[in-house]
Design a protein around this motif. Structure first.
Motif, PDB file in Angstrom:
ATOM      1  N   MET A  63       4.596  36.806  24.198  1.00 24.51           N
ATOM      2  CA  MET A  63       5.390  36.134  23.167  1.00 24.51           C
ATOM      3  C   MET A  63       6.573  37.039  22.817  1.00 24.51           C
ATOM      4  O   MET A  63       6.501  37.856  21.895  1.00 24.51           O
ATOM      5  CB  MET A  63       4.523  35.834  21.932  1.00 24.51           C
ATOM      6  N   SER A  65      11.255  37.379  23.278  1.00 25.92           N
ATOM      7  CA  SER A  65      12.435  36.610  22.895  1.00 25.92           C
ATOM      8  C   SER A  65      12.987  35.680  23.969  1.00 25.92           C
ATOM      9  O   SER A  65      13.369  34.550  23.684  1.00 25.92           O
ATOM     10  CB  SER A  65      13.550  37.563  22.447  1.00 25.92           C
ATOM     11  N   ASP A  66      13.045  36.147  25.230  1.00 19.21           N
ATOM     12  CA  ASP A  66      13.751  35.367  26.239  1.00 19.21           C
ATOM     13  C   ASP A  66      13.213  35.707  27.626  1.00 19.21           C
ATOM     14  O   ASP A  66      12.445  36.665  27.795  1.00 19.21           O
ATOM     15  CB  ASP A  66      15.251  35.654  26.147  1.00 19.21           C
ATOM     16  N   ASP A  92       2.721  32.519  29.378  1.00 16.86           N
ATOM     17  CA  ASP A  92       4.007  32.784  28.726  1.00 16.86           C
ATOM     18  C   ASP A  92       4.191  31.778  27.595  1.00 16.86           C
ATOM     19  O   ASP A  92       4.387  30.588  27.832  1.00 16.86           O
ATOM     20  CB  ASP A  92       5.148  32.667  29.734  1.00 16.86           C
ATOM     21  N   SER A  94       6.531  32.317  25.236  1.00 14.98           N
ATOM     22  CA  SER A  94       7.925  32.394  24.827  1.00 14.98           C
ATOM     23  C   SER A  94       8.613  31.081  25.213  1.00 14.98           C
ATOM     24  O   SER A  94       8.054  30.256  25.918  1.00 14.98           O
ATOM     25  CB  SER A  94       8.618  33.553  25.545  1.00 14.98           C
ATOM     26  N   PRO A 119       4.734  27.252  25.581  1.00 14.08           N
ATOM     27  CA  PRO A 119       5.500  27.505  24.361  1.00 14.08           C
ATOM     28  C   PRO A 119       4.895  26.770  23.165  1.00 14.08           C
ATOM     29  O   PRO A 119       4.119  25.823  23.332  1.00 14.08           O
ATOM     30  CB  PRO A 119       6.894  26.971  24.700  1.00 14.08           C
ATOM     31  N   HIS A 235      17.624  32.518  18.310  1.00 16.94           N
ATOM     32  CA  HIS A 235      16.654  32.004  19.275  1.00 16.94           C
ATOM     33  C   HIS A 235      16.856  30.506  19.519  1.00 16.94           C
ATOM     34  O   HIS A 235      16.710  30.037  20.647  1.00 16.94           O
ATOM     35  CB  HIS A 235      15.230  32.279  18.793  1.00 16.94           C
TER      36      HIS A 235
END
Length: 284
Positions: A63, A65-66, A92, A94, A119, A235
């Protein structure tokens, strides 16, 4: 299952705490080590690297940012793959793009590592309360196996299709959130210009057909002048950029999303990217 969490920010830390309460959390890793201290005090192992964490768990949740941050955690120096054993599962959580998800899955498969893109939506409040909505792409049998993990911090968990579909669903969600937030901010701007009682405006927006998740989460904060992030503007700008990139490739017009991206770009350009998405009101 022994679960490890990489990334202990606004979302990752409360999610990891729910996993700890469920008896599933075996290790954590964060680049800024101080963020791992609350878990160390609880007796959770604090890994020295993603590779160290991967050696100790069955499931790795990321988790961050990008996509480049995910890539670094997986394949960079002392990344997950250096400590991975065949059968390890990487999830993932994120937000990036379907293309990145498929790329991660293909590269991890070379190491015998399985992959899900999952996500979440619900913001910091949902993470703290354990009520997140989780959109999962990947093998359905693997999804079913990991349901106890997802249900530790999620209220609604949906398998949406193969790898990449979780990210695709999240980008749809982000467009709707962005446009709902614009609607809320502009409605309040007009209400103030007209001299309406803002508490009564809120009463109507909370109960009528205009109500939305954005209003429920962010209107109370706006009314208090609290611009702190439950979800950072920078974000959302990143997510909208991914969505518009896909729209352009598909040659479809999304004028609302295009407008939202321009507005959130302005926020970031003016140094407001670390504020919450509802702080969009500041650029008006």
């Amino acid at each position: 299952m022994r679960v490890g969490v990489i990334g202990l920010g606004i979302m990752g830390a409360p999610m990891a705490m729910h996993l700890h309460r469920a008896g599933l959390l075996a290790a954590v890793y964060n680049r800024t080590k101080s963020k791992a201290e609350p878990f160390e005090k609880l007796g959770v192992y604090v890994a020295s690297s993603p590779a160290d964490l991967a050696q100790r768990v069955d499931v790795v949740i990321i988790m961050v940012s990008d996509a480049p941050d995910v890539e670094q955690a997986l394949f960079g120096s002392r990344g997950v793959v250096e400590g991975a054993k065949p059968g390890l599962v990487v999830v993932d959580m994120s937000t990036n793009s379907p293309e990145w998800a498929r790329r991660f899955a293909e590269r991890l498969a070379q190491y015998g590592v399985k992959f899900l893109d999952a996500p979440v939506t619900g913001g910091q409040k949902g993470a703290i309360e354990g009520t997140l909505t989780i959109m999962v792409g990947g093998d359905e049998e693997l999804f079913q196996k990991l349901l106890p993990v997802f249900k530790a911090f999620g209220k609604t968990v949906v398998h949406v299709g193969p790898v990449g579909y979780g990210q695709a669903m999240k980008l749809v969600n982000q467009i709707v959130i962005a446009l709902n937030t614009i609607a809320m901010v502009e409605g309040l701007r007009l209400a103030k210009a007209l001299g309406l009682d803002i508490d009564k405006v809120a009463q109507v927006l909370f109960s009528g057909a205009a109500k939305s998740g954005s209003i429920e989460l962010y209107l109370p904060k706006l009314l208090k002048g609290d611009l702190s992030p439950g979800f950072k503007a920078a974000h959302l700008k990143k997510d909208l950029a991914y969505a518009m990139e896909i729209a352009n490739k598909l040659n479809i017009s999304l004028p609302g999303a295009a407008l939202a991206l321009e507005l959130y770009k302005k926020m970031v350009e003016r140094g407001l990217g670390e504020l919450g998405i509802h702080a969009l009101s500041e650029i008006y």
